[in-house]
Structure formats: C-alpha cells, structure tokens
Design an enzyme around this catalytic site. Structure first.
Site, short mmCIF file in Angstrom:
data_model
loop_
_atom_site.label_atom_id
_atom_site.label_comp_id
_atom_site.label_asym_id
_atom_site.label_seq_id
_atom_site.Cartn_x
_atom_site.Cartn_y
_atom_site.Cartn_z
N CYS A 142 0.83 -1.20 0.00
CA CYS A 142 0.00 0.00 0.00
C CYS A 142 0.87 1.26 0.00
CB CYS A 142 -0.96 -0.05 1.18
SG CYS A 142 -2.32 1.12 1.13
N HIS A 143 0.86 2.03 1.09
CA HIS A 143 1.70 3.22 1.21
C HIS A 143 3.10 2.90 1.77
CE1 HIS A 143 -2.21 5.16 0.72
NE2 HIS A 143 -1.57 6.28 0.42
#
Length: 183
Positions: free
Chosen positions: A113-114
């Site tokens: 994800c991030h």
C-alpha cells in the site's frame, strides 16, 4: 501440520501509529504460521494505533523500540501501509537507516500500500519494478522506479502490493522471498 518454511528466521515489522490494521496483522499471522520469529519494531514503545481505512482500529503491542533494534539481527523486513504510518516513518532518520540496512545488505523486503514511501527515502526503488497504492505512482516513478498496477510485484527480493485486497498474494510471495533469503 504447521508450515515451518521460515523456521528460525527473524523478521522485523517496522511500523508506527496509523498503520492499516489488516496490512500489519495478516502478514504477521502469515509469517508466524510459516515459523518466523516476528517483532513489531517502532520508534515508540508500548503500543501503536492501527486504522481500518478511515476509522480508528486496534492497538498492537510493540515488541522492540527502534532505538534498541539492531537491523543485523533480522533476516527480512515487512513494511505495512496506511497513509499516516509510512509518512511518519519517513521523518524518522533512524527508521530510514534501519530500512537502508536491508537494502544495502540485500535482505528481502516486503511493502504494501503506502509502505513503499519509506523505500524511496531509503534509496531502495531506483531501477526497480514496484507497485503500491495508486497515489504513490508519481512519487515512486520520480524516484526512478518502474511502477505497475498489479496485485503483487517481485523484483529481486523486493515484494510490493497495492492494497488490503492483495494480501493473500502479497503474503504468499513475501514468505517465498523471505525463505530464499539474501539476493
């Protein structure tokens, strides 16, 4: 029968407040099920606060404060996402140095994800094929990565995925790469 693919391997999960709940918990479960010794490492002691998308989630205990963690004691590192978590870690020089050890020592790294945001600061993405949450595409591309939109990407020991829906594929490839060890 328990899978012991990672028996005796010690894995750091580097996180702080604001991690995405499933992106920390599911990989930790998978790693432990594969026999790994897993430690949640954080710049703070006690507990770190998870989030489930936009809602506050559950706290997770910290196993080792970053100031007391030695990266050479771990064979691999996993970086969960959530917007707040990696953005905060990017501002922690000790966190970036900790990640950089895995990059320079060519130890396996998994980020979802991030999570790949921190890899930019650690100098880990130039010339590498990666994926992430779509909003990181420009950041990763500007840092020299080849960004693709796939559920999981493996590039020479670096495993990346986009979102919680990708966790089954992410966890499987993470365990595979962590079992192979150094590149």
């Amino acid at each position: 029968m328990t899978d012991q693919t990672l028996a005796g391997r010690k894995v750091a999960v580097l996180a702080t407040d604001g991690f995405e709940q499933s992106e920390l918990e599911k990989p930790v479960e998978a790693l432990k099920a594969a026999g790994a010794i897993v430690e949640v490492v954080s710049p703070k002691s006690g507990e770190i606060q998870g989030w489930e998308h936009h809602d506050k989630g559950r706290a997770v205990p910290v196993d080792r404060e970053l100031s007391a963690a030695r990266p050479e004691d771990y064979q691999a590192i996993m970086l969960p996402g959530g917007v707040i978590n990696p953005d905060a870690l990017r501002l922690e020089p000790k966190a970036i140095d900790f990640i950089r050890h895995f990059v320079t020592a060519k130890k396996p790294i998994a980020a979802i994800c991030h999570g790949p945001w921190t890899l930019i600061n650690a100098g880990a993405v130039e010339g590498r094929e990666v994926t992430s949450w779509p909003s990181l595409e420009a950041d990763l591309t500007n840092a020299g990565a080849r960004w693709v939109d796939r559920e999981v990407v493996v590039d020479d020991g670096l495993v990346t995925s986009r979102k919680p829906d990708d966790l089954p594929a992410f966890c499987a490839k993470m365990i595979e790469e962590f079992a192979e060890g150094r590149r």
